[in-house]
Scaffold this active site. Structure first.
Site, PDB file in Angstrom:
ATOM      1  N   CYS A 382       0.832  -1.215   0.000  1.00  0.00           N
ATOM      2  CA  CYS A 382       0.000   0.000   0.000  1.00  0.00           C
ATOM      3  C   CYS A 382       0.866   1.264   0.000  1.00  0.00           C
ATOM      4  O   CYS A 382       1.387   1.637  -1.038  1.00  0.00           O
ATOM      5  CB  CYS A 382      -0.977  -0.027   1.165  1.00  0.00           C
ATOM      6  SG  CYS A 382      -2.382   1.043   0.857  1.00  0.00           S
ATOM      7  N   HIS A 509      -3.453  -4.899   0.480  1.00  0.00           N
ATOM      8  CA  HIS A 509      -2.871  -5.469   1.708  1.00  0.00           C
ATOM      9  C   HIS A 509      -2.984  -6.994   1.695  1.00  0.00           C
ATOM     10  O   HIS A 509      -3.938  -7.538   2.274  1.00  0.00           O
ATOM     11  CB  HIS A 509      -3.608  -4.924   2.934  1.00  0.00           C
ATOM     12  CG  HIS A 509      -3.381  -3.470   3.171  1.00  0.00           C
ATOM     13  ND1 HIS A 509      -2.327  -2.992   3.913  1.00  0.00           N
ATOM     14  CD2 HIS A 509      -4.068  -2.385   2.749  1.00  0.00           C
ATOM     15  CE1 HIS A 509      -2.373  -1.673   3.955  1.00  0.00           C
ATOM     16  NE2 HIS A 509      -3.422  -1.274   3.251  1.00  0.00           N
ATOM     17  N   GLU A 511      -1.445  -9.019   3.408  1.00  0.00           N
ATOM     18  CA  GLU A 511      -1.243  -9.578   4.755  1.00  0.00           C
ATOM     19  C   GLU A 511      -2.554  -9.992   5.426  1.00  0.00           C
ATOM     20  O   GLU A 511      -2.548 -10.820   6.326  1.00  0.00           O
ATOM     21  CB  GLU A 511      -0.477  -8.586   5.639  1.00  0.00           C
ATOM     22  CG  GLU A 511      -1.203  -7.300   6.036  1.00  0.00           C
ATOM     23  CD  GLU A 511      -1.009  -6.147   5.055  1.00  0.00           C
ATOM     24  OE1 GLU A 511      -0.719  -6.419   3.874  1.00  0.00           O
ATOM     25  OE2 GLU A 511      -1.165  -4.981   5.463  1.00  0.00           O
TER      26      GLU A 511
END
Ligand code: GLN
Length: 542
Positions: A382, A509, A511
């Protein structure tokens, strides 16, 4: 029929109630049950989206674009289910709705009060998730600590809910801390006793007490807790600090916690299938080799601010038999390339995570430059992508002073600019580009290869700014590759620098979607590149 499990916390906050809840969720899912998890937070912010990660840890973003508590990350990672808007509510959120209803005349003539209006709204949230997901079990965690003024309406709501649902359909579990006094070698139960007294004074007798402790729980302490907290001895569960949080489900299972819960709720106990989980956790724990990954962020003293990134690195490391040693880089101290060089000594890979605001930006740019110039595997997330583009524009394309308008409104080269649809938005909170969006991967790129040659992938977003399309030609002419875009091609989603082994950044993102049993491909790619470089360097030294 759905059964309800309420989880409260005692003595201190940040006890790991979320991990206990997620672990119980995992143990039920492993038995083939369907589980939904709800986090109720007693603070007044309408959601954690506007809160400083330093105070509250990471903001976890769901597929449907909710900005939520980081515990939802644990829920998703442990139970491998998707959470959404319905899985998190705050006091602010609850009050907001009640006040909105009052303004439109819903309670005309009535006095709007904490009981019953706020408590009814809290109960409605519990039911709403049940209706939307129809689970076998709904696990509801109340944030904060019993005894806090702000959590009272939530405790009262679950007291009412338990009675209304019936004894066999709802239980509560109190997670508490047993402080250890090293000078006398004692584990103290008194704070937990008092915490349960407080809970009882609100009308809730917990069915089970889970004790967070540094050292094993002795028979004496177990007896005391059972006696003073009015629970059978087998319902006093030890939850010791573990090597990894992913071990907690097994530790709870060994003590028969799930069976007791199922017995209390009159549900059938089944044999859990934990094989793939145990397998993966063992890989993480038994990893012999080590990789040092630098995380160039702003909140370096609080790992919780980047918890999903840290967990994703561990998942990917475990997959290859590597432990991850994190090096938190305070980017404000990376002022010159000399500083960066010193700090990057011994670093095998670099991650630049998401973030907001100008503080530490120049340091981030310097670390990315160092990684690019020295072929150190790099993953930008990001803000990390935006920084990678700014760095490339400045140092490769020669656009001196290139920047994002977030950091410099007067930059001569606004290579990262406000998204068109963001230009007229005034308020904060829920106003960014949020949630899951498709990304089209470009043929022949490393990104596409990493994603198993998928044409379209879905990842979660949380940003206001984007790469300015006016500069794409300059960037690509100078060797940066745009490897992913929104399906209409308007938004840059991924970039890569093909000269390096691994220099990849994404506007989303990844993650948030990594699981211990299914590490995310972008993190695996980073770790794989770092391992292969490390092995090569070792060979050269021989
Ligand atoms: N501040 C940047 C933006 O709003 C990046 C956001 C992030 O990293 N989540 O676009």
């Amino acid at each position: 029929m759905t059964k309800y499990i309420f989880i409260t916390g005692g003595v201190v906050s940040s006890l790991g109630k979320g991990i206990v809840g997620a672990s119980l969720g995992k143990l039920l899912v492993a038995r083939g049950y369907k589980v939904s998890m709800l986090k109720l937070d007693p603070y007044i912010n309408v959601d954690p989206g506007t809160m400083n990660p330093f105070q509250h840890g990471e903001v976890f973003v769901t597929d449907d674009g909710a900005e939520t508590d980081l515990d939802l990350g644990h829920y998703e990672r442990f139970t491998d289910t998707m959470a959404g808007k319905l899985n998190n509510a705050t006091a602010g959120n609850v009050y907001h709705r009640v006040i909105e209803e009052e303004r439109v005349g819903h309670y005309l003539g009535g006095t709007v009060q904490v009981i019953p209006h706020i408590t009814n709204e809290i109960k409605r949230r519990i039911t709403l998730l049940q209706q939307a997901t129809n689970p076998d079990f709904e696990i509801v965690e109340i944030g904060g600590t019993v005894g806090d003024i702000e959590s009272l309406p939530f405790i009262e709501a679950i007291r009412q809910f338990k009675i209304e649902a019936g004894l066999q359909n709802a239980i509560s579990i109190h997670v508490t801390l047993l402080p250890y006094l090293p000078t006398s070698g004692e584990l103290k139960t008194k704070p937990s006793q008092h915490s349960v007294y407080t809970l009882r004074s609100y009308g809730i007798q917990p069915e089970m007490v889970v004790c967070r402790t540094q050292v094993p729980l002795g028979a004496d302490e177990r007896d005391k807790i059972a006696l003073f907290c009015s629970v059978p001895k087998e319902c006093v569960i030890e939850c010791k600090d573990m090597k990894t949080i992913y071990d907690v489900p097994m530790a709870l299972e060994e003590q028969g916690m799930t069976k007791i819960v199922l017995d209390l709720l009159k549900m059938e106990n089944k044999t859990p299938d934990m094989s793939s989980w145990i397998n993966q956790v063992n890989k993480m724990k038994n990893a012999k080799e080590e990789l040092t990954v630098a995380l160039a962020g702003k909140y370096t003293s609080l790992c919780d601010a980047y918890i999903s990134v840290v967990e994703s690195l561990k998942h990917a490391g475990g997959e290859f038999g590597y432990k991850i040693k994190l090096k938190m880089l305070a980017t404000e101290e990376c002022i010159s390339m000399e500083d960066v060089k010193e700090k990057m000594q011994g670093v095998d890979a670099l991650v630049v995570p998401g973030g907001f605001g100008v503080r530490g930006i120049e340091g981030k740019l310097n670390t990315i430059r160092y990684a690019r110039e020295n072929n150190i595997p790099f993953l930008g997330l990001c803000l990390g992508l935006q920084c990678a583009v700014i760095e490339f524009a400045r140092n490769v394309c020669g656009l001196e002073g290139a920047n994002s308008v977030e950091f410099d409104k007067d930059s001569p080269y606004k290579v990262v600019d406000l998204m068109l649809e963001q230009k007229d938005i005034a308020g904060y909170g829920g106003t960014m580009r949020l949630g899951s969006y498709p990304c089209h991967l470009i043929e022949g790129t490393k990104a596409k290869e990493i994603y198993n040659n998928n044409e379209t992938i879905y990842e979660r977003h949380r940003h206001r700014y984007e790469v300015n399309n006016d500069y794409i030609e300059t960037l690509t002419k100078n060797g940066l590759i745009i490897s992913g875009t929104s399906p209409n091609g308007h938004l840059v989603e991924m970039v890569e620098y093909p000269k390096n082994d691994y220099h990849i950044a994404c506007q989303f993102h990844p993650e948030f979607k990594s699981r211990p049993t299914e590490p995310h491909p972008l993190f695996m790619g980073l770790i794989k590149a770092a391992i292969s470089q490390k092995k090569k360097a070792k060979e050269l030294c021989k």
